[in-house]
Design an enzyme around this catalytic site. Structure first.
Site, PDB file in Angstrom:
ATOM      1  N   HIS A 123       0.838  -1.205   0.000  1.00 45.55           N
ATOM      2  CA  HIS A 123       0.000   0.000   0.000  1.00 45.55           C
ATOM      3  C   HIS A 123       0.875   1.259   0.000  1.00 45.55           C
ATOM      4  O   HIS A 123       0.610   2.206  -0.733  1.00 45.55           O
ATOM      5  CB  HIS A 123      -0.957  -0.005   1.190  1.00 45.55           C
ATOM      6  N   HIS A 167      -9.553  -2.074  -4.244  1.00 40.55           N
ATOM      7  CA  HIS A 167      -8.393  -2.419  -3.418  1.00 40.55           C
ATOM      8  C   HIS A 167      -7.440  -3.356  -4.170  1.00 40.55           C
ATOM      9  O   HIS A 167      -6.219  -3.231  -4.055  1.00 40.55           O
ATOM     10  CB  HIS A 167      -8.794  -3.047  -2.081  1.00 40.55           C
ATOM     11  N   ASP A 207      -3.449  -2.845  -4.801  1.00 40.61           N
ATOM     12  CA  ASP A 207      -2.377  -3.836  -4.613  1.00 40.61           C
ATOM     13  C   ASP A 207      -1.567  -4.026  -5.907  1.00 40.61           C
ATOM     14  O   ASP A 207      -0.341  -4.118  -5.878  1.00 40.61           O
ATOM     15  CB  ASP A 207      -2.975  -5.193  -4.213  1.00 40.61           C
ATOM     16  N   HIS A 241      -1.702 -11.389  -5.105  1.00 42.37           N
ATOM     17  CA  HIS A 241      -0.286 -11.032  -5.122  1.00 42.37           C
ATOM     18  C   HIS A 241       0.566 -12.068  -5.850  1.00 42.37           C
ATOM     19  O   HIS A 241       1.484 -11.720  -6.582  1.00 42.37           O
ATOM     20  CB  HIS A 241       0.237 -10.857  -3.696  1.00 42.37           C
TER      21      HIS A 241
HETATM   22 ZN   LIG Z   1      -3.831  -4.700  -0.102  1.00 48.81          ZN
END
Ligand SMILES: [Zn+2]
Length: 274
Positions: free
Chosen positions: A73, A230, A234, A257
């Site tokens: 972040h 969000h 990321d 991720h």
């Molecule tokens: Zn995040």
């Protein structure tokens, strides 16, 4: 003041996953180049080569026995301001979660004199990564074209369902569109997350928790598609591990991720970027 110059600032808080107290002092780097996390036991460059590929639900950096967890972040804010040189002195094992998004980082860089100015590079090849039912595709675009990044979530949970969010990294306003979108979890996943040793600093103050009928946080969601926004946050933070964002269309179905790390690894291999 160029984006390389900003006034130093400090944040403290707790880590989202470790629950431990941590703080960061952020300052521009004297020679201007490279973002480095300075810890009490050594330095770690913010670079894909130092990503712990076993990171779970976060992007953690590792060099030898030194780790800095959950950098994404803060990294998204660094990327938006095009901050290619900074020294980030970290106390504790993780970057403070603050309120679970990038708004405080974004506001702090703005107040410290930085101006949004993302950096880009021109990737050469189309890349596609397929992992089970997730996929990522990068398609280079012409220099005069506008790149589009797109994420699409496909959750069984009807409270999230299918959500798509598109962002034009050279045009759209990160501050209003993305910065305040919080990290999220399904209420049904929380026990498993805690059992895995993660989310120990998580609370309704720094995470959006989504139950069967929707958010359990008292003020609900900040956007109807806050989870998709969000995931874009990321992605933008992780892509900055390349040192700049790809001038390309990027579409990610079921983002995460690990998928992004795999895409970034392939971008590096094809372009020797970053
Ligand atoms: Zn995040």
């Amino acid at each position: 003041m160029s984006s390389l110059r900003f006034r130093p600032f400090t944040f403290e808080g707790i880590g989202l996953h470790t629950g431990q107290p941590c703080s960061v002092d952020i300052a521009p780097r004297a020679n201007g180049f490279g973002v480095v996390f300075k810890t009490s036991v050594g330095d770690i460059p913010f670079n894909y080569n130092f990503v712990d590929l076993n990171s779970l639900r976060a992007t953690n950096l590792r060099y030898k026995n030194v780790q800095v967890k959950t950098v994404e972040h803060l990294a998204a804010a660094l990327a938006v301001f095009g901050i290619s040189g900074a020294e980030i002195t970290v106390k504790g094992p993780e970057i403070p979660a603050l309120d679970g998004c990038a708004l405080k980082w974004f506001d702090a860089f703005g107040k410290a004199g930085a101006k949004p100015c993302p950096l880009f590079f021109y990737p050469k090849d189309e890349i596609e990564i397929i992992w089970g039912d997730s996929h990522a595709r990068l398609t280079p675009v012409a220099r005069e074209a506008t790149p589009h990044y797109c994420v699409e979530l496909r959750y069984e949970s009807k409270a999230i369902g299918i959500q798509r969010f598109e962002y034009r990294p050279s045009h759209d306003d990160f501050g209003t569109e993305i910065a305040s979108a919080r990290t999220f979890a399904l209420e049904s996943e929380v026990d498993a997350i805690l059992k895995a040793g993660l989310g120990r600093g998580g609370s309704l103050d720094n995470a959006l928790i989504i139950g069967v009928d929707g958010p359990v946080n008292s003020h609900g969601q900040r956007f109807f598609n806050e989870p998709a926004r969000h995931k874009m946050l990321d992605l933008l933070g992780d892509l900055f591990l390349l040192g700049s964002w790809p001038w390309a269309d990027i579409e990610i179905i079921r983002p995460g991720h690990k998928l992004t790390h795999s895409l970034i690894g392939e971008i590096k291999r094809r372009n020797q970027a970053g």
